[in-house]
Write a protein that holds these residues in place. Structure first.
Motif: not given
Length: 391
Positions: A49-63, A71-79, A89-91
């Motif tokens: 469950t913890g990994l799923l929450v982190a996965d979905r939160l990361t996907g939301l923040l990534g979008c 403005t920050y193509p390389v920084q966002i790309g690496i992150a 979900t961030v794929t």
């Protein structure tokens, strides 16, 4: 003092088209995230469950982070590529970020982000493998997917570079055309200035000679005085008419200036004889009679040479006889030579500025001719012009 400006400061205003593209790509990333989320809910062996929450939160923040992808193509790309190691979900957002890096950043930065993405996705598959697909197929799809994304981005980048280059070339061509037009206008004005010098100098020299004669011969018979006054009046009228013509040309399109020809040399000789100058014309080439023709540029140069020489002879060798000799044949050269004898009287203008001869020399070089001038052995002066005579 003002603080330093960051290298990635956003532009003050983004075009509407760019923002529409951003919205489309963010929507695509969200759609891929929802598909990944749907796949996760149907997995027989769900993640913690913890990994799923982190996965979905990361996907939301990534979008959301994709809004600043320009403005920050390389920084966002690496992150986003790095977070793919645990977030499925961030794929989609990571793919969009990699595409952005390929479009806007250097090849080195693109290769770096692509390598991180491949490594992170491969690590995810090693830790949480897909039981329904062979591992070799999964890793091949990861490599080909990232390569296709980079290739797509580089294609867009090269196309934009080509369009930019074409626009720069078009702008440079426009500037060059404007410079050529300005140069042509300047050359036309210089041509008009030379014409003014040649035409008005010739006319005014005639006026000077006759006015000087009137001032000197106060006891001359009335008929002679009347004839001299008529010549002064006629040449003053011609000078004014020439000046009106030149001013009219300044207001008219370039190329409408009435240009003299070789046949007009006869009129020069007649005008000089009317002032009392003894002029002998020897035309073995047949140009002044119209028996043969010469190109306009050469004919105009020949005319100006005779005109300048007769004007200088009246100024610096008053009363001296002048000989104008023209020789040559087509497909060869034409040679014009104007020679005056030693002046019989003190010159009215002991020393000239040389402007006329310098301008004549410039005219001659423009038509691949040669001009030389200097004193003769008998104390006179000679001007010799040699021009190509194409047919």
């Amino acid at each position: 003092m003002n603080g330093p400006t960051t290298a990635h400061a956003p532009p003050p205003r983004q075009p509407l088209r760019d923002r529409l593209v951003d919205c489309v790509l963010i929507a695509l990333a969200v759609a891929l995230a929802l598909i990944a989320l749907q796949v996760q809910t149907t997995e027989p062996d769900p993640l913690p469950t913890g990994l799923l929450v982190a996965d979905r939160l990361t996907g939301l923040l990534g979008c959301i982070a994709l809004w600043w992808r320009r403005t920050y193509p390389v920084q966002i790309g690496i992150a986003l590529a790095a977070t793919s190691v645990y977030s499925e979900t961030v794929t989609g957002a990571a793919i969009v970020a990699l595409f952005t890096v390929a479009v806007h950043s250097s090849i080195r930065a693109t290769a770096t982000v692509c390598a991180i993405s491949v490594a992170a996705l491969s690590t995810y598959q090693l830790v949480w493998p897909d039981q329904s697909t062979p591992p070799l197929t999964v890793f091949t799809m990861i490599a080909l997917g990232n390569a296709a994304t980079v290739a797509w981005g580089l294609t867009i980048r090269n196309r934009r570079a080509l369009v930019t280059s074409l626009r720069e070339r078009a702008a440079a061509a426009e500037v060059e055309a404007q410079l050529r037009a300005e140069r042509s206008e300047r050359e036309a004005r210089e041509t008009i200035a030379r014409e003014m010098h040649d035409v008005l100098g010739h006319r005014l020299s005639l006026l000077s000679v006759h006015a000087g004669a009137l001032a000197y011969a106060r006891t001359a018979p009335p008929d002679d005085v009347g004839r001299a006054a008529e010549v002064v009046r006629e040449n003053a009228h011609r000078a004014l008419q020439d000046l009106r013509d030149v001013i009219g040309v300044l207001r008219a399109p370039v190329g409408e200036l009435p240009m003299p020809a070789a046949t007009d040399v006869l009129q020069l000789v007649e005008d000089a004889r009317a002032t009392g100058t003894e002029v002998t014309l020897l035309d073995d080439a047949g140009l002044t009679t119209g028996a043969r023709t010469i190109p306009d540029v050469q004919g105009r140069t020949l005319y100006r040479m005779v005109q300048e020489s007769l004007t200088n002879a009246r100024k610096h060798a008053p009363g001296a006889p002048v000989t104008v000799r023209i020789t040559g044949r087509p497909d060869d050269v034409v040679v014009a030579e104007v020679t005056n004898a030693r002046p019989a009287a003190t010159p009215q203008y002991p020393q000239g500025s040389g402007t006329g001869l310098r301008g004549l020399d410039e005219r001659t070089r423009l038509v691949n001719g040669a001009l030389d001038h200097g004193p003769t052995d008998r104390g006179g002066w000679r001007v010799r012009l040699r021009l190509p005579w194409p047919t």
